[in-house]
Design a protein around this motif. Structure first.
Motif, PDB file in Angstrom:
ATOM      1  N   ARG A   1       0.808  -1.077  -0.091  1.00  0.00           N
ATOM      2  CA  ARG A   1       0.103  -0.185  -0.167  1.00  0.00           C
ATOM      3  C   ARG A   1       0.950   1.345  -0.017  1.00  0.00           C
TER       4      ARG A   1
ATOM      5  N   CYS B   1      -1.912   6.314  -0.433  1.00  0.00           N
ATOM      6  CA  CYS B   1      -3.003   6.487   0.386  1.00  0.00           C
ATOM      7  C   CYS B   1      -3.653   7.678   0.645  1.00  0.00           C
ATOM      8  N   VAL B   2      -5.090   7.718   0.297  1.00  0.00           N
ATOM      9  CA  VAL B   2      -5.780   9.021   0.981  1.00  0.00           C
ATOM     10  C   VAL B   2      -6.786   8.606   1.924  1.00  0.00           C
ATOM     11  N   GLY B   3      -6.833   7.356   2.299  1.00  0.00           N
ATOM     12  CA  GLY B   3      -7.551   7.177   3.457  1.00  0.00           C
ATOM     13  C   GLY B   3      -9.217   6.734   3.152  1.00  0.00           C
ATOM     14  N   TYR B   4      -9.545   6.227   2.353  1.00  0.00           N
ATOM     15  CA  TYR B   4     -11.055   5.902   1.985  1.00  0.00           C
ATOM     16  C   TYR B   4     -11.460   5.077   3.088  1.00  0.00           C
ATOM     17  N   GLY B   5     -10.598   4.259   3.794  1.00  0.00           N
ATOM     18  CA  GLY B   5     -10.818   3.123   4.736  1.00  0.00           C
ATOM     19  C   GLY B   5     -11.674   2.238   4.326  1.00  0.00           C
ATOM     20  N   THR B   6     -11.708   1.843   3.119  1.00  0.00           N
ATOM     21  CA  THR B   6     -12.261   0.473   2.540  1.00  0.00           C
ATOM     22  C   THR B   6     -11.480  -0.352   1.891  1.00  0.00           C
ATOM     23  N   CYS B   7     -10.237  -0.368   2.220  1.00  0.00           N
ATOM     24  CA  CYS B   7      -9.164  -1.044   1.709  1.00  0.00           C
ATOM     25  C   CYS B   7      -9.790  -2.750   1.086  1.00  0.00           C
TER      26      CYS B   7
ATOM     27  N   CYS C   1     -10.156  -0.582  -3.149  1.00  0.00           N
ATOM     28  CA  CYS C   1      -9.360   0.606  -2.669  1.00  0.00           C
ATOM     29  C   CYS C   1      -9.743   1.638  -4.167  1.00  0.00           C
TER      30      CYS C   1
ATOM     31  N   SER D   1      -8.493   4.403  -4.779  1.00  0.00           N
ATOM     32  CA  SER D   1      -7.527   5.432  -5.199  1.00  0.00           C
ATOM     33  C   SER D   1      -6.473   4.598  -5.786  1.00  0.00           C
TER      34      SER D   1
ATOM     35  N   LYS E   1      -3.629   0.535  -2.615  1.00  0.00           N
ATOM     36  CA  LYS E   1      -3.482  -0.479  -2.189  1.00  0.00           C
ATOM     37  C   LYS E   1      -3.148  -1.295  -3.564  1.00  0.00           C
TER      38      LYS E   1
END
Ligand SMILES: Cc1cc2nc3c(=O)[nH]c(=O)nc-3n(C[C@H](O)[C@H](O)[C@H](O)COP(=O)(O)OP(=O)(O)OC[C@H]3O[C@@H](n4cnc5c(N)ncnc54)[C@H](O)[C@@H]3O)c2cc1C
Ligand code: SF4
Lengths: 176, 542
Positions: free
Chosen positions: B188, B199-205, B209, B211, B214
């Motif tokens: 990642r 990584c921009v922090g969507y939190g749904t890896c 992902c 973006s 990952k």
């Protein structure tokens, strides 16, 4: 807490709609098709938002309008889904309360969603009336709110799931 | 939301040096390496090519109930049966599509420890250079702070992710009890890498992902195509054919959406269809020479199926823990990996040594989660309250959850296996995989030991523990291993140390199916390293 245009754009981004900051997103998402007028439909969606959003948020009207416009742009099926769900809601309230949903007082609106079973319905875009109302009206609005930074902050998470709020907020403690 | 409507050419290539079956990380890396070296490569992939532009909408599917499978899994194509003592939810455990299961995976990647290779015919040193190459390929962010990890030569390709706030909460208890915490290597991007975003922090890896931060193997599929490889999607291979002598594979027979069947010939074939479909395809390719399945003279094809088991515990704390900002973890503990029964002692307490009855625990690792408890948006979408009541519930439900996880391995056992289920067929009329999966007492002991340490840490912190996943509740971590095991003896193993089947001279396997034992670490970096090694050996023969 005030919902801003930035929140609406962030919520749209969480649904895969990339809107340039300068984009217009004005007007009404629900075109001219009977039986209700576009303005009435937007009012109905806002009336649902007033029930499902907490009382401490303001700026709902612009937020919902911007969001709904962005969501339905180039997605006729989706717009149709929302329109049908809103019409279903009106049909129900006309049967039981002799009025469209948006014309009911706040308390009645809330009880209608419960009576219809929308509160316990499984959201399903192809399901029964209450399942579609849950999916296209209620959850549509909740998704918009709680993936936006302001919606997240209400609950204590400034970078909610679905919002690309960066890779540093997770390192910060509660006192910043 | 699906790939473009124009019909691509799915007819076979006239001349191919290598045919790769499957385009997950194993297939993608193999194809890329060989294409880069100038060979004509054709990749046959059962699933579709997903459009990167749709990722955010797939994230919406992941968060919002009612939208169906994020990666279109399920239905007749993906049918299976589960026959073991423990139900195996196979379609939660894999993705079919260009990029394979890495579209969905979590993306934590570590090298196996040296001790993991003891039962293998190759050792850590054999794989070490390939591990480094695999880390560079996947783009691994990591810090060299794990005293239990095997030796490495160079720093990780990217700086590791900083520990989370909740790691710092755990650190207090771990210090008192003498439990080591260290970083986790992540596939990642902690910064832009290989033309993919940070990584921009969507939190749904897991499962998607948006973006591209990952790693997912569609990236190497594209790179392979840039090097001239051809990738045919929606082309499930039905069986492999061999020559009269039974020494060489001659063609992969694949189906296309128009109902046609084609034959792709090649000089070398690499099976990279994952740990379940790889043995299934071999079993489906039975012939007069190989009545029990292709490359199955040993009878080991499909046998020795292993997965890692999840063990964990969690609850709530009377302080904020800041969960669910990101969808990955930043700290682990490998302290008990090589000596699971050991105790530990710290500044103000201890973890007692294992004193349990019965079998001793096997190796396991511990994880400090950054996504304990529900995320507010998911709670809102499935709750049955609205307005202020809903907000009150969200505030109550979010904020002070805390949890630990862990992975436990399984020993290879013949009875755990993938076989064909003639009673049920897929969309092409082929028998589906039937999974026999059992847990043994050793695995149960390992889970109990992991729980014991997790509870000690959580108790020390003052956590009100509300859930524990132990021997009774456990489920698979979705790592399919062992089903075409590696070995030097053709009577008891399927592939040799060059990842080539003992039986057929031009058929290789790149997959965790060649693992001899499971270890207790996520397998994909090892899969990637083995795939690169397999590609080198294929090249030697071309
Ligand atoms: C929820 C989840 C989380 C995970 N998290 C991690 C993690 O954090 N770290 C880690 O190391 N691993 C993790 N994994 C495991 C990881 O995803 C797999 O180890 C990895 O993807 C395996 O790579 P592969 O190329 O062997 O197989 P896959 O990625 O499964 O790819 C196989 C491909 O082959 C194709 N295929 C199958 N049959 C045929 C056929 N007959 N013809 C043509 N094509 C075929 C499939 O469609 C698929 O695309 C996770 C898995 C899951 C499900
Ligand atoms: S948090 Fe996960 S999903 Fe979000 S950008 Fe980072 S890696 Fe991707």
């Amino acid at each position: 807490m005030e919902l801003t245009r930035r929140d609406a754009l962030a919520a749209l981004a969480a649904g895969g709609v990339a809107v340039g900051a300068g984009a217009m997103l004005e007007g009404n998402p629900f075109g001219e098709n009977a039986p209700a007028s576009p303005e009435d439909r937007l009012d109905t969606l806002l009336a649902v938002a007033e029930v499902v959003y907490p009382s401490e948020v303001s700026g709902i009207e612009e937020f919902v309008r911007t969001y709904a416009l962005g969501r339905t742009e180039d997605r006729d099926d989706y717009r149709e889904g929302i329109v049908e769900a809103l019409d279903t809601l009106d049909e129900y309230t006309r049967t039981w309360h002799d009025a469209d949903f948006r014309e009911l007082d706040a308390e009645t609106r809330e009880s209608v969603l419960d009576q219809m079973g929308v509160d316990t319905a499984d959201p399903d875009p192809e399901g029964t009336d209450r399942e579609r109302v849950r999916f296209f009206a209620v959850n549509e609005l909740l998704y918009a709110l709680y993936t936006s930074p302001t919606g997240g902050e209400l609950v204590g998470i400034e970078n909610p799931q679905g919002h690309p709020g960066g890779a540093s907020s997770y390192q910060r403690g509660p006192d910043g | 939301m699906s790939a473009s409507d124009e019909t691509p050419d799915r007819t076979p290539s006239e001349r191919a040096d290598v045919c790769v079956v499957g385009s997950g990380p194993a297939g993608a890396l193999t194809a890329h390496r060989l294409a880069e070296r100038g060979y004509a490569v054709v990749v046959l992939e059962a699933g579709e090519r997903f459009d990167f532009e749709d990722r955010t909408r797939r994230m919406e599917r992941a968060i919002r109930p009612g939208l169906g499978s994020v990666w279109e899994m399920g239905g007749e194509r993906d049918d299976y049966t589960s026959a073991g003592e423990k139900y195996y939810p196979l379609n939660a455990a894999r993705v079919k599509g260009v990029g394979g299961t890495t579209l969905h995976w979590q993306g934590m990647v570590m090298r196996f420890h040296e001790s993991d290779f003891e039962p293998w015919p190759i050792d850590y040193e054999d794989l070490r250079p390939y591990y480094a190459e695999a880390e560079a390929a996947l783009g691994v962010a990591g810090a060299d702070d794990n005293p239990f990890a095997p030796p490495r030569e160079d720093p990780f390709p990217m700086a590791g992710f900083e520990p989370s706030y909740s790691d710092s909460v755990f650190a207090e208890a771990c210090e008192r009890l003498g439990v080591a915490m260290h970083s986790v290597p992540n596939a990642r991007n902690s910064e832009g890498y290989d033309d993919r975003s940070a990584c921009v922090g969507y939190g749904t890896c897991k499962p998607v992902c948006p973006s591209g931060a990952k790693y997912s193997a569609d990236h190497h599929v594209e790179k392979a195509e840039d090097e001239g490889a051809r990738v045919i999607d929606r082309a499930p291979v039905q069986r492999l054919e061999h020559d009269d002598s039974g020494e060489r594979v001659t063609a992969a027979v694949y189906a296309t959406p128009d109902g046609e069947t084609h034959r792709q010939e090649a000089r070398e074939f690499v099976l990279a269809a994952g740990g379940v479909e790889t043995p299934r395809l071999l079993l489906l390719s039975e012939s007069d020479e190989y009545p029990d399945g292709l490359a199955n003279t040993s009878g080991a094809v499909g046998r020795y199926f292993m997965d890692h088991l999840f063990g964990g515990a969690g609850g709530t704390l009377d302080r904020e823990t800041r969960q669910n900002h990101v969808g990955f973890i930043t700290s682990e503990c490998h302290q008990f990996y090589d000596d699971p029964a050991r105790g530990a002692s710290g500044t103000d307490g201890e973890i007692p040594a294992w004193s349990g009855e019965g079998p001793e625990p096997d190796r396991f690792k511990l994880e400090f989660l950054n996504y304990a408890g529900p995320s507010p948006v998911e709670m809102a979408l499935s709750g049955n309250e609205f307005g202020d009541d809903l907000l009150d519930s969200l505030r109550e439900g979010y904020g002070n959850s805390i949890a630990m996880g862990g992975l436990v391995g399984q020993r290879p056992r013949k009875q755990n296996r993938i076989e064909l289920d003639p009673e049920t067929t897929d969309d092409h009329g082929n028998p589906v995989p039937k999974i026999h999966w059992h847990l043994d007492d050793r695995t149960r002991a390992s889970l109990r030991r992991a729980n014991e340490i997790q509870h000690a840490i959580l108790d020390d912190l003052g956590v009100d523990i509300s859930w524990t996943v132990g021997p009774d509740e456990t489920g698979p971590a979705f790592h399919h291993m062992g089903t075409t095991r590696m070995g030097t003896d053709p009577d008891s193993s399927v592939v040799n140390t060059r990842l080539r089947t003992h039986d057929l001279r031009n058929l290789s396997v790149a997959s965790s199916s060649v693992f001899v034992t499971s270890g207790a670490l996520n397998p994909t970096l090892t899969i990637a390293a083995l795939a690169l090694k397999a590609a080198d050996h294929v090249e030697e023969r071309l």
